[in-house]
Design a protein around this motif. Structure first.
Motif, PDB file in Angstrom:
ATOM      1  N   THR A   1       3.357  -4.168  -3.916  1.00 49.10           N
ATOM      2  CA  THR A   1       2.673  -3.033  -3.303  1.00 49.10           C
ATOM      3  C   THR A   1       2.560  -1.881  -4.302  1.00 49.10           C
ATOM      4  O   THR A   1       3.332  -1.810  -5.276  1.00 49.10           O
ATOM      5  CB  THR A   1       3.449  -2.535  -2.071  1.00 49.10           C
TER       6      THR A   1
ATOM      7  N   ILE B   1       5.962  -0.149  -4.799  1.00 50.30           N
ATOM      8  CA  ILE B   1       6.902  -0.829  -5.691  1.00 50.30           C
ATOM      9  C   ILE B   1       6.483  -0.636  -7.134  1.00 50.30           C
ATOM     10  O   ILE B   1       7.326  -0.375  -8.013  1.00 50.30           O
ATOM     11  CB  ILE B   1       6.999  -2.327  -5.337  1.00 50.30           C
TER      12      ILE B   1
ATOM     13  N   VAL C   1      16.836   0.835  -3.822  1.00 54.14           N
ATOM     14  CA  VAL C   1      15.762   0.845  -2.825  1.00 54.14           C
ATOM     15  C   VAL C   1      14.628  -0.083  -3.252  1.00 54.14           C
ATOM     16  O   VAL C   1      14.083  -0.850  -2.441  1.00 54.14           O
ATOM     17  CB  VAL C   1      15.239   2.281  -2.609  1.00 54.14           C
ATOM     18  N   MET C   2      14.275  -0.028  -4.521  1.00 54.37           N
ATOM     19  CA  MET C   2      13.191  -0.862  -5.034  1.00 54.37           C
ATOM     20  C   MET C   2      13.513  -2.345  -4.871  1.00 54.37           C
ATOM     21  O   MET C   2      12.661  -3.134  -4.453  1.00 54.37           O
ATOM     22  CB  MET C   2      12.952  -0.536  -6.499  1.00 54.37           C
TER      23      MET C   2
ATOM     24  N   ASP D   1      15.528  -3.689  -2.670  1.00 52.72           N
ATOM     25  CA  ASP D   1      15.455  -4.017  -1.243  1.00 52.72           C
ATOM     26  C   ASP D   1      14.010  -4.265  -0.815  1.00 52.72           C
ATOM     27  O   ASP D   1      13.726  -5.196  -0.043  1.00 52.72           O
ATOM     28  CB  ASP D   1      16.047  -2.878  -0.406  1.00 52.72           C
ATOM     29  N   GLU D   2      13.089  -3.428  -1.313  1.00 52.52           N
ATOM     30  CA  GLU D   2      11.675  -3.600  -0.988  1.00 52.52           C
ATOM     31  C   GLU D   2      11.125  -4.903  -1.572  1.00 52.52           C
ATOM     32  O   GLU D   2      10.392  -5.636  -0.905  1.00 52.52           O
ATOM     33  CB  GLU D   2      10.866  -2.409  -1.522  1.00 52.52           C
TER      34      GLU D   2
ATOM     35  N   GLU E   1      11.591  -8.114   0.327  1.00 56.09           N
ATOM     36  CA  GLU E   1      10.793  -8.279   1.542  1.00 56.09           C
ATOM     37  C   GLU E   1       9.359  -8.705   1.270  1.00 56.09           C
ATOM     38  O   GLU E   1       8.594  -8.951   2.209  1.00 56.09           O
ATOM     39  CB  GLU E   1      10.770  -6.955   2.325  1.00 56.09           C
TER      40      GLU E   1
END
Length: 267
Positions: free
Chosen positions: A109, A112, A138-139, A141-142, A145
Motif C-alpha cells: 500500500t 507501507i 507498526v510497518m 504489523d501492516e 496483513e
C-alpha cells in the motif's frame, strides 16, 4: 562505458541488529545483475520505478511497482533490474515479524511504501526505544496483513523442461503446442505434459501464460507500450493481450501499472 558498482557491495544488512532497516538503490548507478547471495535477515524487495526479476527457491518472481517480494532469511536469491529501476530493500531480523516463513509476493500500500521510505532515512543502528524502532514495528504489523499476489513463474532444473523454458524466455511469441515441444525434446506428448506438472505444478498452457505475465509485467514496468508487449508475446491483437492480463491480475495494464519513471506510458 562507465563501471557500475554491485548492489550487494552497497549494503550489508547483517551488520545491524535493528528489527528492520531500509535501503534505496537507483540502478542507474549499479549493475543490473545481482548475483546469487544470502542474508541472515529476511528481505523485502520493492520497485518504486521500473521492475525487478528475482529468482529464489526454483521460482522467478517479477516485482512491479505496486508489489514486493518477500524472501525469508537464509534463502539464496538473485535479481535483475530494468534499466530504469529504483529499488527499495527492507531487511527484517529473524523472528521480529509475523511475515511468512516462505517466499511470496505481497501487495504494497502507499502507506507501507511511505513508511519504508521514512525508515530508509534513519540510521541503521537506531536504538530499540527510538521513533524509528516504533515505526518499524507498526510497518511490520501492516506488512503481515497484506494480500499475496501470484507473480511467480515456477522453474525446473530438469534438462528438458529447462530447455523449453530457456527457448520460450528468449522467444515468448513462440506458440508451439505441447505436442510440438514433445517432438523437439524427444518425448511423447503425454509424458511431457505429465513431466511439466510434476516439475512446475502447472500444466504447459498455464505455465506459458504465467511466463507471458512475468514478461509482460517486466516490459510494461520498463516503459514498453501495451502494443509492443502484445507483439513480443505473439498475441494477434492488443485486445487479446489485455484480456489475458485482466484475467490474470484482475485489472488492465494501464490500471495495474499506471506509470514508469513518473510518466504515463500506456495507450
Amino acid at each position: 562505458m562507465s563501471y557500475r558498482s554491485s548492489a550487494i557491495a552497497s549494503v550489508d544488512p547483517d551488520t545491524s541488529d535493528a528489527t528492520a532497516i531500509a535501503h534505496r538503490l537507483d540502478f542507474a548507478d549499479h549493475a543490473s545483475e545481482v548475483p546469487t547471495h544470502i542474508h541472515r535477515k529476511g528481505q523485502l524487495i520493492l520497485a518504486s520505478y521500473g521492475a525487478v526479476t528475482c529468482t529464489a527457491a526454483q521460482n522467478v518472481w517479477i516485482v512491479p511497482p505496486n508489489c514486493g517480494i518477500w524472501i525469508p532469511g537464509g534463502v539464496p536469491h538473485s535479481a535483475r533490474a530494468t534499466a530504469n529501476a529504483r529499488v527499495d530493500y527492507l531487511f527484517v531480523e529473524s523472528g521480529a515479524s509475523s511475515l511468512p516463513d516462505h517466499y511470496c509476493a505481497l501487495e504494497i500500500t502507499p502507506m507501507i511504501r511511505t513508511m519504508i521510505d521514512r525508515l530508509a532515512a534513519e540510521p541503521k543502528d537506531y536504538p530499540p526505544d527510538s521513533h524509528a524502532a516504533r515505526l518499524a514495528r507498526v510497518m511490520l504489523d501492516e506488512l503481515a496483513e497484506m494480500p499475496r499476489q501470484g507473480l511467480n513463474l515456477p522453474v525446473s532444473e530438469h534438462t528438458k523442461i529447462r530447455a523449453i523454458a530457456d527457448a520460450l524466455t528468449a522467444r515468448p511469441s513462440d506458440r508451439s503446442t505441447v505436442a510440438d515441444w514433445a517432438q523437439r525434446v524427444a518425448m511423447s506428448e503425454r509424458s511431457l505434459a505429465r513431466l511439466m506438472v510434476q516439475e512446475t505444478g502447472l500444466t504447459f498452457g498455464r505455465w506459458r501464460q504465467q511466463l507471458h505475465l512475468v514478461v509482460a509485467l517486466r516490459e510494461l514496468a520498463s516503459g514498453t507500450s501495451v502494443q509492443r508487449v502484445a507483439a513480443i508475446l505473439g498475441y494477434e491483437s492488443v485486445n487479446a493481450f489485455i484480456t489475458m492480463f485482466r484475467k490474470a491480475v484482475g485489472s488492465t495494464p494501464s490500471r495495474y501499472l499506471p506509470s514508469a519513471n513518473g510518466r504515463e506510458h500506456f495507450s
